[in-house]
Scaffold this motif. Structure first.
Motif, PDB file in Angstrom:
ATOM      1  N   CYS A  26       0.841  -1.186   0.000  1.00  0.00           N
ATOM      2  CA  CYS A  26       0.000   0.000   0.000  1.00  0.00           C
ATOM      3  C   CYS A  26       0.888   1.252   0.000  1.00  0.00           C
ATOM      4  N   PRO A  27       0.576   2.251  -0.840  1.00  0.00           N
ATOM      5  CA  PRO A  27       1.393   3.469  -0.835  1.00  0.00           C
ATOM      6  C   PRO A  27       1.133   4.299   0.424  1.00  0.00           C
ATOM      7  N   LEU A  28       2.065   5.205   0.702  1.00  0.00           N
ATOM      8  CA  LEU A  28       1.911   6.112   1.833  1.00  0.00           C
ATOM      9  C   LEU A  28       1.533   7.491   1.314  1.00  0.00           C
ATOM     10  N   LEU A  29       0.922   8.286   2.184  1.00  0.00           N
ATOM     11  CA  LEU A  29       0.607   9.665   1.831  1.00  0.00           C
ATOM     12  C   LEU A  29       1.805  10.522   2.196  1.00  0.00           C
ATOM     13  N   TRP A  61       5.675   5.351  -2.510  1.00  0.00           N
ATOM     14  CA  TRP A  61       6.264   4.289  -1.706  1.00  0.00           C
ATOM     15  C   TRP A  61       7.607   4.748  -1.153  1.00  0.00           C
ATOM     16  N   MET A  62       8.100   4.018  -0.172  1.00  0.00           N
ATOM     17  CA  MET A  62       9.372   4.372   0.465  1.00  0.00           C
ATOM     18  C   MET A  62      10.548   4.273  -0.506  1.00  0.00           C
ATOM     19  N   ASP A  63      10.405   3.528  -1.579  1.00  0.00           N
ATOM     20  CA  ASP A  63      11.503   3.412  -2.547  1.00  0.00           C
ATOM     21  C   ASP A  63      11.420   4.471  -3.654  1.00  0.00           C
ATOM     22  N   ALA A  90      14.405  18.318   1.424  1.00  0.00           N
ATOM     23  CA  ALA A  90      14.692  18.217   2.855  1.00  0.00           C
ATOM     24  C   ALA A  90      13.549  17.462   3.526  1.00  0.00           C
ATOM     25  N   ILE A  91      13.902  16.621   4.478  1.00  0.00           N
ATOM     26  CA  ILE A  91      12.896  15.941   5.289  1.00  0.00           C
ATOM     27  C   ILE A  91      12.611  16.828   6.491  1.00  0.00           C
ATOM     28  N   VAL A  92      11.336  17.023   6.786  1.00  0.00           N
ATOM     29  CA  VAL A  92      10.918  17.789   7.958  1.00  0.00           C
ATOM     30  C   VAL A  92      10.358  16.781   8.953  1.00  0.00           C
ATOM     31  N   PHE A  93      10.955  16.753  10.131  1.00  0.00           N
ATOM     32  CA  PHE A  93      10.549  15.743  11.116  1.00  0.00           C
ATOM     33  C   PHE A  93      10.458  16.367  12.501  1.00  0.00           C
ATOM     34  N   ILE A 129       7.262   7.371   7.957  1.00  0.00           N
ATOM     35  CA  ILE A 129       5.881   7.738   7.658  1.00  0.00           C
ATOM     36  C   ILE A 129       5.432   8.750   8.714  1.00  0.00           C
ATOM     37  N   GLY A 130       4.877   9.862   8.266  1.00  0.00           N
ATOM     38  CA  GLY A 130       4.480  10.952   9.151  1.00  0.00           C
ATOM     39  C   GLY A 130       5.387  12.165   9.011  1.00  0.00           C
ATOM     40  N   ASP A 131       6.609  11.968   8.487  1.00  0.00           N
ATOM     41  CA  ASP A 131       7.492  13.093   8.209  1.00  0.00           C
ATOM     42  C   ASP A 131       6.938  13.849   7.000  1.00  0.00           C
ATOM     43  N   TYR A 132       7.382  15.084   6.827  1.00  0.00           N
ATOM     44  CA  TYR A 132       7.030  15.883   5.660  1.00  0.00           C
ATOM     45  C   TYR A 132       8.240  15.970   4.737  1.00  0.00           C
ATOM     46  N   LEU A 133       7.991  16.364   3.489  1.00  0.00           N
ATOM     47  CA  LEU A 133       9.072  16.623   2.548  1.00  0.00           C
ATOM     48  C   LEU A 133       8.963  18.082   2.118  1.00  0.00           C
ATOM     49  N   ASP A 134      10.059  18.807   2.214  1.00  0.00           N
ATOM     50  CA  ASP A 134      10.093  20.208   1.811  1.00  0.00           C
ATOM     51  C   ASP A 134      10.988  20.315   0.582  1.00  0.00           C
TER      52      ASP A 134
END
Length: 153
Positions: A26-29, A61-63, A90-93, A129-134
Motif C-alpha cells: 500500500c502506498p503512503l501519503l 512508496w518508500m523506494d 529536505a525531510i521535515v521531522f 511515515i508521518g514526516d514531511y518533505l520540503d
C-alpha cells in the motif's frame, strides 16, 4: 597481545534496501511543501499543528527516488518544467526533545540533467511515515542559494 580486525569493506557495507513490490504494498501519503524562491520553509512554520499553505499530497512508496518525486512535482507546477530548474529536498521531522520540527537536507535534482542524487530514495534517507518533505525550487535563471546553515569560514 594486539588484535587485528579481518573484516573487509564489503562486510561493513550496510544491508541493501529491500525491494518494495508496488503491486502488493500500500502506498503512503507523502505531504510535500514547496517554495519557488530557492529556500526551504523555516522549521517554525510547521509548529503547533500549522503547516505552510503550499501543500501537495502524493501517494508513493518508500523506494520513491528524488528524480521520481521531481517529475511528480513538475506535473503540478508547469513553471518547474524548464530545463535547469533546481530542486532541493529536505525531510521535515518532529524533534523528539521538544515541540518543534527540524529540517534535514537530503539531496537535490536538476530538471533535464542527470545527477548523483537522482536515484536516492526516501528509505535510504531514513524517512519515516508521518514526516514531511520540503522542496525548494529554484528557477534556471537563478543560482541555487548557498546553504544558510553552513558557516562561511
Amino acid at each position: 597481545m594486539a588484535l587485528e580486525s579481518r573484516i573487509t569493506q564489503e562486510e561493513i557495507k550496510k544491508e541493501p534496501e529491500k525491494p518494495i513490490d508496488r503491486e502488493k504494498t500500500c502506498p503512503l501519503l507523502l505531504r510535500v511543501f514547496t517554495t519557488n524562491n530557492g529556500r526551504h520553509h523555516r522549521p517554525d512554520e510547521f509548529g503547533r499543528g500549522n503547516v505552510p499553505s503550499s501543500e501537495l499530497q502524493i501517494y508513493t512508496w518508500m523506494d520513491a527516488t528524488l528524480k521520481e518525486l521531481t517529475s511528480l512535482v513538475k506535473e503540478v507546477y508547469p513553471e518547474a518544467r524548464k530545463k535547469g530548474t533546481h530542486f532541493s529536498f529536505a525531510i521535515v521531522f518532529p524533534d523528539l526533545r521538544g515541540k518543534m520540527y527540524r529540517l534535514k537536507d537530503i539531496g537535490s535534482t536538476v530538471s533535464g540533467r542527470k545527477g548523483a542524487d537522482d536515484s536516492m530514495t526516501l528509505q535510504s534517507q531514513r524517512f519515516q511515515i508521518g514526516d514531511y518533505l520540503d522542496i525548494a525550487i529554484t528557477p534556471p535563471n537563478r543560482a541555487p542559494p548557498l546553504n544558510t546553515r553552513m558557516r562561511p569560514f
